[in-house]
Scaffold this motif. Structure first.
Motif, PDB file in Angstrom:
ATOM      1  N   ASN A  44       0.767  -1.057  -0.110  1.00 13.97           N
ATOM      2  CA  ASN A  44      -0.249  -0.204   0.051  1.00 13.97           C
ATOM      3  C   ASN A  44       0.936   1.842  -0.249  1.00 13.97           C
ATOM      4  O   ASN A  44       1.692   1.391   0.476  1.00 13.97           O
ATOM      5  N   HIS A  45       0.802   1.881  -1.066  1.00 17.46           N
ATOM      6  CA  HIS A  45       1.393   3.544  -0.725  1.00 17.46           C
ATOM      7  C   HIS A  45       0.980   4.654  -0.499  1.00 17.46           C
ATOM      8  O   HIS A  45      -0.351   5.012  -1.019  1.00 17.46           O
ATOM      9  N   ASN A  46       1.348   5.224   0.331  1.00 16.31           N
ATOM     10  CA  ASN A  46       0.490   6.830   1.100  1.00 16.31           C
ATOM     11  C   ASN A  46       1.671   7.542   0.518  1.00 16.31           C
ATOM     12  O   ASN A  46       2.944   7.582   0.240  1.00 16.31           O
TER      13      ASN A  46
ATOM     14  N   GLN B 101       3.609   3.556   5.244  1.00 17.29           N
ATOM     15  CA  GLN B 101       3.646   3.336   6.232  1.00 17.29           C
ATOM     16  C   GLN B 101       3.991   3.166   7.796  1.00 17.29           C
ATOM     17  O   GLN B 101       4.829   4.871   8.562  1.00 17.29           O
TER      18      GLN B 101
ATOM     19  N   ILE C 235       1.150  12.177   6.519  1.00 17.49           N
ATOM     20  CA  ILE C 235       0.628  11.151   5.752  1.00 17.49           C
ATOM     21  C   ILE C 235      -0.691  11.799   5.183  1.00 17.49           C
ATOM     22  O   ILE C 235      -1.426  12.009   6.046  1.00 17.49           O
TER      23      ILE C 235
ATOM     24  N   ASP D 157      -2.464  11.378   1.868  1.00 16.21           N
ATOM     25  CA  ASP D 157      -3.521  10.959   1.139  1.00 16.21           C
ATOM     26  C   ASP D 157      -2.655   8.696   1.544  1.00 16.21           C
ATOM     27  O   ASP D 157      -1.189   8.496   1.439  1.00 16.21           O
ATOM     28  N   ARG D 158      -3.662   7.834   1.562  1.00 19.27           N
ATOM     29  CA  ARG D 158      -3.048   7.255   1.214  1.00 19.27           C
ATOM     30  C   ARG D 158      -3.703   5.636   0.527  1.00 19.27           C
ATOM     31  O   ARG D 158      -4.547   7.286  -0.346  1.00 19.27           O
TER      32      ARG D 158
END
Length: 202
Positions: A96-98, A168, A178, A180-181
């Motif tokens: 998952n890219h943030n 994260q 952060i 945007d997630r």
């Protein structure tokens, strides 16, 4: 190994740095395969992982080879063509890219989004739709690693107008906010990693 003070401890070299997805992958693999006594060597690039493996300075290596959205990891493909090694196993994790920024920085203050070229490829459609006015940039050298770029941002080595696409864990480790997630184009964004060793003598 001569370089390993604790002969019982497995030294695993990884493509990334502290807070990287490679670090997450290494811990996941070690836990799943019951490797209790190990330490990580942060190599930042696949080239260095394979070079240290060839020099017997690490026992095993882990690096990303393919992503379900971004395809093959070019960095690893080119490195694999320069070194001899043995594939022990392959496995995959969801990534998952943030969007990480310095504290106090808002989206209107961001000019550039920086990350590994694979991460940018995995988020290409989302970034194009949500942030069409931002410049996309791949890191060079050790900064190709997302976590290393996050560290550089936190230490003032990158302009404050830069946002880093990373994990994260990197945000927590380097005290970044952060904005945007979950920017990957597909929710189930799988990355495949190789677990490798030096070639065994015939």
């Amino acid at each position: 190994m001569e370089n390993n003070k604790d002969s019982e401890k497995l030294v695993i070299g990884i493509q990334g740095g502290p807070g990287s997805f490679n670090e997450e992958a290494a811990h996941w693999y070690a836990k799943g395969h019951r490797i209790p006594n190990y330490e990580l060597s942060y190599c930042y690039t696949t080239d260095k992982v394979l070079a240290l493996l060839a020099e017997h300075k690490i026992d095993r290596g882990i690096f990303a080879i393919q992503n379900s959205v971004g395809g093959m990891v070019d960095e690893s493909i080119y490195a694999m063509g320069r070194q001899l090694f043995e594939i022990v196993d392959q496995f995959e994790i969801i990534v998952n890219h943030n969007l990480l920024v310095l504290p106090g920085i808002e989206m209107d203050g961001i000019v550039t989004i920086m990350s590994h070229p694979q991460a940018l490829a995995q988020c290409k459609s989302t970034l194009s739709l949500q942030y069409p006015d931002k410049n996309l940039r791949s890191g060079e050298g050790e900064l190709i690693d997302q976590a290393m770029a996050a560290k550089a941002l936190s230490e003032g080595q990158l302009p404050e107008t830069t946002a880093v696409l990373a994990s994260q864990a990197a945000a927590d480790l380097y005290e970044l906010n952060i904005l945007d997630r979950g920017l990957q184009d597909k929710t189930e964004n799988y990355t495949t990693f190789l677990f490798v060793s030096n070639l065994k003598p015939e």
